[in-house]
Design an enzyme around this catalytic site. Structure first.
Site, PDB file in Angstrom:
ATOM      1  N   SER A 134      63.556  30.926 -13.381  1.00  0.00           N
ATOM      2  CA  SER A 134      64.717  30.413 -12.512  1.00  0.00           C
ATOM      3  C   SER A 134      64.843  28.568 -12.550  1.00  0.00           C
ATOM      4  O   SER A 134      64.224  27.818 -13.024  1.00  0.00           O
ATOM      5  CB  SER A 134      64.768  30.704 -10.982  1.00  0.00           C
ATOM      6  N   TYR A 148      75.363  24.712 -11.784  1.00  0.00           N
ATOM      7  CA  TYR A 148      74.194  25.510 -12.410  1.00  0.00           C
ATOM      8  C   TYR A 148      73.571  25.972 -11.076  1.00  0.00           C
ATOM      9  O   TYR A 148      72.524  26.797 -11.112  1.00  0.00           O
ATOM     10  CB  TYR A 148      72.990  23.895 -12.894  1.00  0.00           C
ATOM     11  N   LYS A 152      70.808  29.315 -10.005  1.00  0.00           N
ATOM     12  CA  LYS A 152      69.759  29.956 -10.533  1.00  0.00           C
ATOM     13  C   LYS A 152      69.764  30.521  -9.113  1.00  0.00           C
ATOM     14  O   LYS A 152      69.101  31.207  -8.608  1.00  0.00           O
ATOM     15  CB  LYS A 152      68.937  28.306 -10.291  1.00  0.00           C
TER      16      LYS A 152
END
Length: 272
Positions: A134, A148, A152
């Site tokens: 992660s 992004y 995650k």
């Protein structure tokens, strides 16, 4: 016998560094990459201990085939490291549908398909360790990396849920959450949106906040990853780097303060 490790995104960066570190320790490694030629040096050096597999993690059928190939070749898969992924740089408004879907496709669905593929093998074995790469940006955020960040955050929720679902099968889950490191993640591996002039000040502030000391040395992560893989009781979460914990502690302090401030409103909304 040393463990068998399946690692995605092994062509460069963390994936390549960690794959070679495992091989040096005598592990057997199934290493995947979009460009299999990037693994030639590992094959030349470590021979049959490494199984190179060409793979685009966005292809679910290919993911299942790759995992099956590795399990049949080595006889087991003890550790899965979902490392494949990339960063999309751009503000939310600048991001096109194609760019957003591609980011989530790789960072979330690619990880999900590989995880689904390995679960039946680990259940049958009665043991396994799934390590999801992660980011500290799965716990807090930065502007210009919104999609992004979202990918995650999704990996965090997916992994925490899965850990509860498979613990009775002897399968353990760990989230690795690096802060910035001096890989090419923000360079050759990154994608950029078409920039809007209106967000130039946001990008300037983002760049101004970046310092050399904020980025760790990728090779320095090897000992931590080896300890994680070797641990009989691995942590559910592991930061990599010195920046992550202070940053997240401050972020959660701020969140808790807001939640407490609005708690009367929240409790009243319960209705009973």
């Amino acid at each position: 016998m040393k463990k068998t490790i399946f690692i995605t995104g092994a062509s460069r960066g963390f994936g390549k560094i960690w794959a070679e570190a495992f091989l040096k320790q005598g592990y057997r490694v199934a290493a995947t990459a979009r460009d299999i030629n990037s693994l030639t040096d590992l094959v030349s050096k470590y021979g049959e201990a490494v199984l190179p597999i060409q793979l685009d993690v966005n292809d679910r059928a290919a993911d299942f085939a790759a995992v099956k190939k590795a399990a049949e070749h080595f006889g087991s898969i003890d550790v899965l490291i979902n490392n494949a992924g990339y960063g999309l740089f751009g503000t939310i408004e600048e991001t096109s549908e194609k760019e957003a879907r591609a980011q989530i496709e790789t960072n979330v669905f690619g990880l999900l398909w590989i995880t689904q593929a390995v679960l039946p093998i680990m259940r049958k074995q009665g043991h396994g360790h799934i390590i999801q790469v992660s980011s500290v940006l799965g716990l807090t955020t930065l502007p210009v990396l919104g999609i992004y960040n979202a990918s995650k955050f999704a990996v965090e929720g997916l992994t925490e849920t899965l850990a509860a679902e498979v613990k009775d099968f002897g399968i353990k889950l760990s989230l690795v959450e690096p802060n910035g490191f001096a890989t090419d993640w923000a360079g050759a591996s990154a994608f950029q949106t078409q920039q809007m002039e209106e967000y130039a000040p946001v990008r300037a502030a983002f760049q101004a906040g970046i310092t050399d000391d904020a980025f760790g040395i990728p090779e320095a992560t090897v000992d931590a990853i080896l300890k994680l893989v070797d641990s009989a009781n691995p942590p559910s979460r592991l930061f990599l780097g010195k920046v992550a914990l202070p940053w997240v502690k401050q972020a959660y302090t701020d969140r808790l303060a807001t939640w407490e401030e609005w708690n009367d409103v929240a409790v009243a909304a319960h209705g009973k």
